[in-house]
Every structure is written in C-alpha cells, then in structure tokens.
Design a protein around this motif. Sequence first.
Motif, mmCIF file in Angstrom:
data_model
loop_
_atom_site.group_PDB
_atom_site.id
_atom_site.type_symbol
_atom_site.label_atom_id
_atom_site.label_comp_id
_atom_site.label_asym_id
_atom_site.label_seq_id
_atom_site.Cartn_x
_atom_site.Cartn_y
_atom_site.Cartn_z
ATOM 1 N N GLU A 24 0.821 -1.202 0.000
ATOM 2 C CA GLU A 24 0.000 0.000 0.000
ATOM 3 C C GLU A 24 0.865 1.266 0.000
ATOM 4 O OE1 GLU A 24 -3.730 2.271 0.447
ATOM 5 O OE2 GLU A 24 -3.061 0.399 -0.485
ATOM 6 N N PHE A 25 1.901 1.304 0.846
ATOM 7 C CA PHE A 25 2.774 2.479 0.896
ATOM 8 C C PHE A 25 3.542 2.650 -0.413
ATOM 9 C CE2 PHE A 25 2.945 1.745 5.722
ATOM 10 C CZ PHE A 25 1.952 2.686 5.955
ATOM 11 N N SER A 26 3.968 1.537 -1.014
ATOM 12 C CA SER A 26 4.722 1.607 -2.267
ATOM 13 C C SER A 26 3.858 2.138 -3.408
ATOM 14 C CB SER A 26 5.270 0.227 -2.638
ATOM 15 O OG SER A 26 6.201 -0.232 -1.682
ATOM 16 N N GLU A 32 -1.445 8.929 1.224
ATOM 17 C CA GLU A 32 -2.663 8.429 0.597
ATOM 18 C C GLU A 32 -3.011 7.009 1.030
ATOM 19 O OE1 GLU A 32 -4.657 10.324 -1.189
ATOM 20 O OE2 GLU A 32 -3.250 11.974 -0.819
ATOM 21 N N ALA A 33 -2.108 6.346 1.709
ATOM 22 C CA ALA A 33 -2.378 4.971 2.157
ATOM 23 C C ALA A 33 -3.484 4.976 3.213
ATOM 24 C CB ALA A 33 -1.107 4.348 2.720
ATOM 25 N N LYS A 34 -4.309 3.942 3.215
ATOM 26 C CA LYS A 34 -5.445 3.839 4.124
ATOM 27 C C LYS A 34 -5.335 2.552 4.954
ATOM 28 C CE LYS A 34 -7.275 7.477 2.138
ATOM 29 N NZ LYS A 34 -7.229 8.789 2.799
ATOM 30 N N ILE A 35 -5.580 2.694 6.251
ATOM 31 C CA ILE A 35 -5.559 1.525 7.128
ATOM 32 C C ILE A 35 -6.608 0.510 6.699
ATOM 33 C CG2 ILE A 35 -6.036 0.720 9.482
ATOM 34 C CD1 ILE A 35 -3.297 1.905 9.250
ATOM 35 N N LEU A 44 -7.593 -9.101 6.960
ATOM 36 C CA LEU A 44 -7.807 -8.989 8.396
ATOM 37 C C LEU A 44 -8.758 -7.827 8.652
ATOM 38 C CD1 LEU A 44 -4.083 -9.302 9.562
ATOM 39 C CD2 LEU A 44 -5.850 -11.055 9.834
ATOM 40 N N THR A 45 -9.181 -7.699 9.885
ATOM 41 C CA THR A 45 -10.033 -6.575 10.250
ATOM 42 C C THR A 45 -9.181 -5.352 10.568
ATOM 43 O OG1 THR A 45 -10.030 -7.104 12.617
ATOM 44 C CG2 THR A 45 -11.716 -8.186 11.254
ATOM 45 N N ARG A 46 -9.811 -4.193 10.550
ATOM 46 C CA ARG A 46 -9.131 -2.966 10.942
ATOM 47 C C ARG A 46 -8.612 -3.085 12.374
ATOM 48 N NH1 ARG A 46 -9.746 2.620 9.528
ATOM 49 N NH2 ARG A 46 -9.454 4.029 11.302
ATOM 50 N N GLY A 47 -9.404 -3.722 13.250
ATOM 51 C CA GLY A 47 -8.979 -3.908 14.631
ATOM 52 C C GLY A 47 -7.734 -4.763 14.741
ATOM 53 N N ALA A 48 -7.596 -5.762 13.854
ATOM 54 C CA ALA A 48 -6.410 -6.619 13.878
ATOM 55 C C ALA A 48 -5.162 -5.823 13.518
ATOM 56 C CB ALA A 48 -6.587 -7.795 12.927
ATOM 57 N N VAL A 49 -5.305 -4.844 12.611
ATOM 58 C CA VAL A 49 -4.163 -3.981 12.271
ATOM 59 C C VAL A 49 -3.751 -3.160 13.482
ATOM 60 C CG1 VAL A 49 -3.352 -2.083 10.820
ATOM 61 C CG2 VAL A 49 -4.795 -3.881 9.835
ATOM 62 N N TYR A 50 -4.740 -2.557 14.142
ATOM 63 C CA TYR A 50 -4.431 -1.698 15.286
ATOM 64 C C TYR A 50 -3.993 -2.497 16.511
ATOM 65 C CZ TYR A 50 -6.071 2.567 13.027
ATOM 66 O OH TYR A 50 -6.196 3.648 12.195
ATOM 67 N N SER A 51 -4.292 -3.777 16.554
ATOM 68 C CA SER A 51 -3.806 -4.579 17.683
ATOM 69 C C SER A 51 -2.311 -4.843 17.569
ATOM 70 C CB SER A 51 -4.561 -5.910 17.753
ATOM 71 O OG SER A 51 -4.204 -6.760 16.672
ATOM 72 N N ASN A 52 -1.755 -4.681 16.360
ATOM 73 C CA ASN A 52 -0.322 -4.875 16.147
ATOM 74 C C ASN A 52 0.443 -3.553 16.066
ATOM 75 O OD1 ASN A 52 0.393 -7.918 15.461
ATOM 76 N ND2 ASN A 52 -1.631 -7.521 14.587
ATOM 77 N N PHE A 53 -0.221 -2.490 15.618
ATOM 78 C CA PHE A 53 0.436 -1.202 15.453
ATOM 79 C C PHE A 53 -0.530 -0.099 15.890
ATOM 80 C CE2 PHE A 53 2.192 -4.117 12.341
ATOM 81 C CZ PHE A 53 3.558 -3.989 12.562
ATOM 82 N N PRO A 54 -0.061 0.883 16.668
ATOM 83 C CA PRO A 54 -0.975 1.895 17.203
ATOM 84 C C PRO A 54 -1.498 2.882 16.162
ATOM 85 C CG PRO A 54 1.277 2.450 17.764
ATOM 86 C CD PRO A 54 1.315 1.082 17.143
ATOM 87 N N GLY A 55 -0.824 2.971 15.023
ATOM 88 C CA GLY A 55 -1.255 3.930 14.012
ATOM 89 C C GLY A 55 -0.484 3.745 12.722
ATOM 90 N N LYS A 56 -0.859 4.536 11.711
ATOM 91 C CA LYS A 56 -0.253 4.389 10.388
ATOM 92 C C LYS A 56 1.228 4.744 10.398
ATOM 93 C CE LYS A 56 -1.331 7.200 6.943
ATOM 94 N NZ LYS A 56 -2.016 7.846 5.781
ATOM 95 N N ARG A 57 1.615 5.762 11.179
ATOM 96 C CA ARG A 57 3.017 6.178 11.193
ATOM 97 C C ARG A 57 3.909 5.101 11.802
ATOM 98 N NH1 ARG A 57 4.178 12.007 13.455
ATOM 99 N NH2 ARG A 57 3.608 11.044 15.431
ATOM 100 N N ASN A 102 12.255 6.404 -12.328
ATOM 101 C CA ASN A 102 11.366 5.602 -11.492
ATOM 102 C C ASN A 102 9.946 6.162 -11.551
ATOM 103 O OD1 ASN A 102 13.954 5.206 -9.045
ATOM 104 N ND2 ASN A 102 13.295 3.732 -10.567
ATOM 105 N N GLU A 103 8.971 5.257 -11.414
ATOM 106 C CA GLU A 103 7.588 5.699 -11.321
ATOM 107 C C GLU A 103 7.384 6.468 -10.016
ATOM 108 O OE1 GLU A 103 5.974 1.453 -9.465
ATOM 109 O OE2 GLU A 103 5.394 2.103 -11.466
ATOM 110 N N GLN A 104 6.284 7.207 -9.931
ATOM 111 C CA GLN A 104 6.078 8.076 -8.780
ATOM 112 C C GLN A 104 6.090 7.326 -7.471
ATOM 113 O OE1 GLN A 104 2.472 10.344 -8.874
ATOM 114 N NE2 GLN A 104 3.028 11.583 -7.088
ATOM 115 N N HIS A 105 5.513 6.139 -7.458
ATOM 116 C CA HIS A 105 5.526 5.320 -6.257
ATOM 117 C C HIS A 105 6.007 3.926 -6.630
ATOM 118 C CE1 HIS A 105 3.741 8.341 -3.752
ATOM 119 N NE2 HIS A 105 2.706 8.455 -4.554
ATOM 120 N N GLY A 106 6.701 3.296 -5.726
ATOM 121 C CA GLY A 106 7.250 1.972 -5.957
ATOM 122 C C GLY A 106 8.319 1.700 -4.932
#
Length: 364
Positions: A24-26, A32-35, A44-57, A102-106
């Motif tokens: 997603e970040f690449s 512009e990346a979204k959780i 996985l669920t959104r909650g599963a992401v936040y159970s491993n990491f407190p935020g996008k940063r 290089n392309e803009q993202h990658g």
Amino acid sequence: MSRLSRAEMQERNRHKVLAAARDEFSERGFREAKIDVIAERAELTRGAVYSNFPGKRALYFAVLAEDIVNALEPPPAPGRNAREALGALARAWVARLPLATNEQHGPARLGMDLMPEVLADERTRRPFAQLMKLDAILLGLSLERLSPPTTPPGRLVRVAEAVLTTLHGASQMAAAAPGFVEPFDIVSACEQLAGLDLGDRWAPPHIPFVPQARPVDEPWSPPPAVDAIRDEPARLVGDGVMAILGLHRLEAVEEAVRAAPDGAEVTAVLVTGDPDELAPLARLALADLRRCLRHAVPASAWPHLQVVFDERGTLAAAAGVAAVSDGTEAAVRVEAGRIVGRADGRGACHAAASQPRGRPGHPR
C-alpha cells in the motif's frame, strides 16, 4: 494440522499486516495509504491492524525497518581506511536512491515520506535527532579504529555527522527533484570528507557537575537480549557498563565509551516512554546504520559498543531502573557478575565508566 497458538497467530498476522502495508505504501505513498485498505489487503479486520500497530506512522516506520533488514545482502569488500570506508558507505547509500526514471511510487520511493513524517511532530523529531547522533557516534568510532596505528588518535564523530548529513540531504533531493543528484558526486564528496580537519576533539564532561557513581554490591542477572548492531545475542555478563538511555539522551553513551577502561564492554540500553511508535523509529535508524557499517567497515573495526532495544524496560529493571522515560539517563558498572556501581542523571554514563575498578570490599 495443529492449531496455532495465540502468540503464533499474532506473529503471523503481524507479518501479513507488514506485507500488505508495504504494498500500500509503495503504490499510494504514505499520505494516501489507508488503514482500511491495508486491512483488506491482509485479509484482516481494521482492529487486527491496530492490535499490532498503534497507528499508520508506527506501521510505516516498521515497514521501512523490515525492508532494510530483509535487504541486508552480503556486502562487497569494506574499506581499509576512512576514505575507502566512506566511499563504500556512500555507494551503498546512493544505490537505493530513486532515479528520474522511477515511477512516482514503488519500491525505490518507499522511504521518501520518512523525513516529512519525522518533521511533522516534536514527539518524533527530538528522538530522531538523538538517533542520528547515535548513528554518527557508531560510525565515527568505527572510522577511528580504521586509522593507521602511527596516526595520532583523533575523534571522527563530527566527520561522521557531516557524511550522514550529506547522504540524508541527497536522499531528500532525490525524492524532491529526481535526477538532480549525481550519485558519483555524492560518493566523491563523502570520500573527501575523510580528510577534513573539523577540529574535533573529545572533551570529557566538566567534573564538578558530573555525579559520582555510588559503590554498591548487587546481583546482576540480565534477561537475554540482542545486539542490534551485530544482530547476535548481546554480551551482558562480562565486565562493563550498562547505559540505560531514553531516546532524548542517546548521545550520552559516548561518555561511557570514552571513559571505559580497555576491555570493558559498553552497552547502550535504549528505552522510551512511547514504545509503540518510537521503538519502530529507533529500530529503523539502527537498521539503516547497521547496513551502512556492513558495507563500509570490516566487522573487526566496529566499535566496542552494543545497542539493545528494551521497549518494555525489562533489562532496565534488571539493572535497578524501575521507571523509564525518553529522558532517562542511568548507568551501572558490572564486574565479575555483580553490579558494583550506579549513577543517575546527566553525566551518569561517564561516572559509571570512570569508577575505579574493584567491587566494594573486594579491591583489585
């Protein structure tokens, strides 16, 4: 097939989140990346992401750190002197810069949002400054060990700071203006910095303001830990100094290194009051430095300094430091498997390292 334990399931989910986040970040860039999309990619669920990491940063920092670790390819022959070492370091650095084609993202642009995110918040900016200080100390100490035996001893930490400033600046220009930076010019500039006399001299702390280490005789039974520089079990039971440092006080470890007697192991134990977000940033900074050292300096010239991450404060607690924060500075002197001295506050690293040898009641 046996069912996965809860810990195994959490680890598997963590890897799935990191892989999905990297894609997603690449593709979209950090902003512009979204959780929600990362969760969908990871199945996985959104909650599963936040159970491993407190935020996008925090997730972004963790992705960048894992990317560096996974890319630790066998390095070419490292430098035999400071000039060669800095040339090898710079070549490895510029090889990963995004090019105008290089392309803009990658993959080549995955890290282009790092500095804007660090700068966006004082909570990350101040620890990052100290992490860069630690990187410069580690690189500078390595360059000093490459100096010929006939050369008068000199401090090269300021040269290391100038080199890291040059390389980070090149990264920012390559991200903002692809094609502007000529990679070979950057390599040549870093090589030239090896011979620059910046008047760098080590000045120990002003003695009247340095606390004295308190002689003690306490048991020392540290938990297992990993040296982040060498990626191997840390040596914690031999004679040496344990410097427990919050992410606002990392540069103080140089006081321990300069004052420690020959043969004493110095270990920087990194602690923080915000382990969920700042620990990934610290791991990222040290992984980047480790990659540079592998390319630039033979392992035999790496400094006699270990770095251990102690996100939950377990190693600090074993050293008698029960409460930690980003402003923590404490140190203990270890001899023959016992803590023989401790100091707290600014100057603690110098105080513990310069304490006379010999346990209380057991002079040597």
